[in-house]
Design a protein around this motif. Sequence first.
Motif, PDB file in Angstrom:
ATOM      1  N   ASN A   1       0.826  -1.210   0.000  1.00  0.00           N
ATOM      2  CA  ASN A   1       0.000   0.000   0.000  1.00  0.00           C
ATOM      3  C   ASN A   1       0.865   1.267   0.000  1.00  0.00           C
ATOM      4  OD1 ASN A   1      -2.388   1.498   0.170  1.00  0.00           O
ATOM      5  ND2 ASN A   1      -2.473   1.388   2.396  1.00  0.00           N
TER       6      ASN A   1
ATOM      7  N   LYS B   1      -3.176  -4.430  -6.350  1.00  0.00           N
ATOM      8  CA  LYS B   1      -3.200  -3.463  -7.458  1.00  0.00           C
ATOM      9  C   LYS B   1      -4.560  -3.443  -8.142  1.00  0.00           C
ATOM     10  CE  LYS B   1       0.432  -2.996 -10.267  1.00  0.00           C
ATOM     11  NZ  LYS B   1       1.607  -3.432 -11.067  1.00  0.00           N
TER      12      LYS B   1
ATOM     13  N   THR C   1      -7.964  -1.469  -5.704  1.00  0.00           N
ATOM     14  CA  THR C   1      -7.706  -0.186  -5.036  1.00  0.00           C
ATOM     15  C   THR C   1      -8.941   0.371  -4.315  1.00  0.00           C
ATOM     16  OG1 THR C   1      -7.778   0.733  -7.240  1.00  0.00           O
ATOM     17  CG2 THR C   1      -5.622   0.652  -6.223  1.00  0.00           C
TER      18      THR C   1
END
Length: 339
Positions: A195, A310, A313
């Motif tokens: 993150n 990824k 999000t």
Amino acid sequence: MKIIVTGGCGFIGSNFIHYVMHKHPSYHIVNIDKLTYAGNLENLKGVERKSTYRFIKADICNSIAMKKVFDHYRPHAVVNFAAESHVDRSISAPAVFVKTNVLGVSTLLNCSLEYSVQKFLHISTDEVYGSIQRGKFTEKSVLEPSSPYSASKAAADAMVLAYVKTYGLPALITRSSNNYGPFQFPEKFIPLVINNALKDKKIPLYGDGRNIRDWIYVEDNCEAIDHVLHKGRIGEIYNIGGQNERENIFVIRAILKSLRKPASLIAYVKDRPGHDRRYALSIAKIKRHIGWTPRTSFESGIKKTIHWYKSNTPWLRNTETGAYRSFYTKYYSKMGLSE
Ligand code: NAD
Ligand code: TYD
């Protein structure tokens, strides 16, 4: 089979529910979760409308609420994931760890006895053994927990085993190493690194960064738990290790490399008090008795995990609740890092 899963909105619990509903479509799952900062209903998107799934928002420490649920659903088995689970939080505020991880477990044990549950599977951790310089912990190793978190988990393990001996409760325990994978709250090491790296934020690395954890991909742990639930012997403890020991600095470098981010994001910070140097588990027993071994190498697990974060999000953004932010504002400023 009807199973009560506690803590099913957390990281491992939600992965376990997905795993069981896929592997045993006829099973009924009742998920009890208090929805603390770590519990996220989004983790169960896709299963919440199935007729074989029920969610109940409740605290495992509340004996009246627990009795009601056991009375209504009459489960065959209980799998207890519910816990306060973050070592750093246990250092700043240990009381809730004693409450949920010890009192909560004893409440579940009492209900399981009263309603004649056929199997009570308690999910514990390798951290109850403490740190080991060389060799590996077996299920017979002495417990030397270092943090309020691991001490509370060790106390719970002792309660579970006492209920087996004293009352004949059909209970058993798994102790797994550090899990990683989808749905892990980004205060734990691997999702935090991913993150922060995605946001070009500094990554706090405790001490010299050479502490070792044995990383297990969460799906492998879910498979092992499912096997233990079906084939494990009452009163036994089963270690579940990933057989992927890595230094923390190695893990960060691997993630940064994969995301093409610079090593300058790494910020060495003051060490965690009582920080265990190395965890390592012997999995000879589960291999021999249950026939389970982990499938996922660290390299392939970390690739899948990075890909998941990824691609998710919005999930990551939604975990950034008030509780998450206020904890980290204080925490980062204590570490001398700005958020
Ligand atoms: P997590 O913090 O992600 O999830 C815990 C869940 O329990 C959350 O959904 C939370 O809302 C719920 N919960 C907390 N207190 C509760 C209460 N009083 N009543 C009802 N629900 C409550 O934790 P996790 O990483 O998924 O860990 C699950 C279990 O596995 C824990 O028992 C933990 O000790 C154990 N474990 C975790 C790891 C790991 O690497 N994450 C390793 C070994 C063992
Ligand atoms: P963590 O995910 O908190 O799991 P545990 O302490 O229960 O093993 O931490 C894993 C390792 O990463 C541990 O050695 C502490 C270290 N760590 C950091 O260096 N920086 C961090 O910001 C965090 C959260 C952990």
